[in-house]
Design a protein around this motif. Structure first.
Motif, short mmCIF file in Angstrom:
data_model
loop_
_atom_site.label_atom_id
_atom_site.label_comp_id
_atom_site.label_asym_id
_atom_site.label_seq_id
_atom_site.Cartn_x
_atom_site.Cartn_y
_atom_site.Cartn_z
N THR A 157 4.35 5.24 -10.34
CA THR A 157 3.26 5.96 -10.99
C THR A 157 1.98 5.15 -10.81
O THR A 157 1.83 4.06 -11.38
CB THR A 157 3.55 6.16 -12.48
N THR A 180 2.27 11.82 -0.64
CA THR A 180 3.56 12.47 -0.43
C THR A 180 3.74 13.01 0.98
O THR A 180 4.80 13.53 1.31
CB THR A 180 3.72 13.63 -1.43
N ASN A 224 -5.62 7.72 3.00
CA ASN A 224 -4.46 7.01 2.48
C ASN A 224 -3.82 6.14 3.55
O ASN A 224 -3.70 6.55 4.71
CB ASN A 224 -3.41 7.99 1.93
N THR A 249 -2.50 5.32 -9.84
CA THR A 249 -3.75 6.08 -9.77
C THR A 249 -4.65 5.43 -8.73
O THR A 249 -5.02 4.26 -8.90
CB THR A 249 -4.47 6.12 -11.13
N PRO A 250 -5.01 6.15 -7.65
CA PRO A 250 -4.61 7.51 -7.28
C PRO A 250 -3.11 7.58 -6.98
O PRO A 250 -2.48 6.56 -6.72
CB PRO A 250 -5.45 7.79 -6.04
N PRO A 251 -2.55 8.79 -6.96
CA PRO A 251 -1.10 8.93 -6.80
C PRO A 251 -0.63 8.54 -5.40
O PRO A 251 -1.37 8.65 -4.42
CB PRO A 251 -0.84 10.41 -7.08
N TRP A 252 0.60 8.08 -5.33
CA TRP A 252 1.23 7.72 -4.06
C TRP A 252 1.24 8.93 -3.12
O TRP A 252 1.60 10.04 -3.54
CB TRP A 252 2.67 7.25 -4.32
N LEU A 293 9.01 7.37 -6.44
CA LEU A 293 7.58 7.11 -6.34
C LEU A 293 7.05 6.36 -7.56
O LEU A 293 7.28 6.78 -8.70
CB LEU A 293 6.81 8.42 -6.18
#
Length: 419
Positions: free
Chosen positions: A223, A230, A190, A225-228, A221
């Motif tokens: 929404t 964390t 990421n 895909t893929p998720p942000w 955050l």
């Protein structure tokens, strides 16, 4: 003595009437007609000569204008491409799988996500091969801070994705407020773009808060895909790629507009394209690939199709392919503004294998479907991109114009030196 009388004889000249008649003598009707015919022939010859000369002058002048436009276009694109990737030219950034970014121009604007930063220094958007507007587009991306390739590291993990938070880094002296930084985790999975809103020198902290514009830090955050992501672990890399006041992460998009002009759209002012050159009718580009990410020699050329479509190349599955991009090959087609009465440009019909070549401009593998000049001679290597200058199938209007093709290969130096 007789006296002699002198005899005087008076000779009279022609009468005034006779003199007038002699003075009025001239050309006959037949002579006049012959003279008029000769004069008309001379005028016709002179007119045709002037017309031919004027046509040649227009052809030469318009050809020179096309040459100037082509050279200017090639120079402009080449200068930008050579700087592509500046500011994030590192293996870590090029290797990142998922990129996350967030941008709001003002408090009421809708945020755009994952568009302001991608790991591909030069992105080609293929225009297709059919008639009409089939030119490619070239997007050049760069950071305004050229020292960004020298990263710092996180000393403490970052366990939150929503500001405010602080990045505790190895050093803070090479960061400033309003810097845009990219966090890259140690696994290259990421990467997140964020904005530094303050610096705490004694604590070696880069403060990140939301609510300041232009905004790069989401308060909630998005929404995606893929998720942000964390969290970012200790030893994640922190790259400085630019400042919001100095342009941040920028891009310049080159394309052909509806008026057959080369235009560039700068991300700093996307609503106002700049016209660089007129008379540019086609733009084609290919990626130059090395065999592996760690090698630098270009061994093949590919169009921006298949695995190299822009959306695939910038996605999670495009990492290996984008790391192989080491150069681009560029062809710019400039058209003369002078429309010739006859068909002066013919369609390429076959590869020219003659030595020396009879038609060096037509030596391309896609010749039978190439409606225009070939991008480059490709008889010994990868097929060049097809050019179609028709407005629709069956159109021959493009053949009434003369064309010049300018092509070059441009190494992506910021993609070469990290490996």
């Amino acid at each position: 003595m007789s006296s002699l009388r002198a005899s005087t004889t008076t000779v009279k000249g022609p009468s005034p009437a006779h003199r007038s008649t002699a003075a009025q003598g001239g050309f006959s009707l037949i002579e006049l007609m012959v003279g008029l015919a000769v004069g008309l022939i001379v005028i016709l010859v002179v007119t045709q000569t002037l017309a031919i000369f004027e046509g040649q002058k227009r052809t030469t002048t318009s050809g020179a204008d096309a040459q100037q436009s082509g050279l200017l276009s090639l120079f402009s694109i080449e200068q930008d491409v050579r700087n592509a990737g500046a500011g994030f030219n590192s293996i870590q950034a090029f290797s990142c799988v998922n990129f996350f970014s967030y941008y709001k121009a003002n408090a009421t604007a809708t945020a755009t996500t994952n568009q302001s930063f991608t790991p591909v220094p030069v992105l080609i958007q293929d225009g297709g091969t059919g008639p009409g507007a089939n030119s490619d587009q070239i997007i050049v991306r760069y950071g305004t801070e050229f020292t960004g390739s020298v990263p710092s590291r996180l000393l403490n993990p970052l366990a939150s994705a929503t500001p405010p938070f602080s990045l505790v880094v190895e050093r803070t002296y090479d960061f400033t407020t309003n810097d845009l930084v990219v966090l890259v985790d140690p696994t290259f999975t990421n990467c997140t773009l964020m904005r530094v809103t303050g610096i705490n020198l004694p604590l070696r902290q880069l403060d990140v808060a939301s609510g300041q514009y232009p905004e790069y830090n989401p308060a909630t955050l998005p929404t995606l895909t893929p998720p942000w992501p964390t969290s970012f672990p200790q030893n994640s890399w922190v790259f400085r790629v630019g400042t919001t006041t100095g342009g941040g992460v920028g891009s310049r998009t080159y394309s052909i507009d509806a008026n057959r002009s080369l235009q560039v759209v700068d991300s700093a002012n996307p609503a106002t394209p700049d016209i660089l050159a007129n008379g540019i009718v086609n733009l084609q580009a290919q990626y130059g690939l090395s065999n592996t990410a760690n090698t630098k020699d270009v061994t093949s050329w590919v169009n921006a199709t298949g695995a190299f479509v822009d959306t695939t190349l910038t996605g999670a599955g495009g990492v290996a392919d984008r790391q192989r991009i080491k150069a681009i090959r560029l062809a710019i087609v400039a058209r003369s503004s002078n429309r010739e009465p006859g068909l002066v440009t013919t369609q390429c019909t076959a590869i020219d294998n003659a030595i020396p070549p009879v038609r060096p401009d037509c030596a391309c593998q896609g010749a039978t479907t190439n409606y225009g000049p070939c991008a480059w001679r490709d008889i010994g290597g990868t097929a060049g991109p097809r050019i179609d200058l028709r407005s629709a199938a069956g159109d021959t209007e493009w053949q009434h114009y003369r064309y010049k093709v300018y092509q070059t290969m441009i190494p992506l130096r910021n993609s070469l030196w990290p490996y």
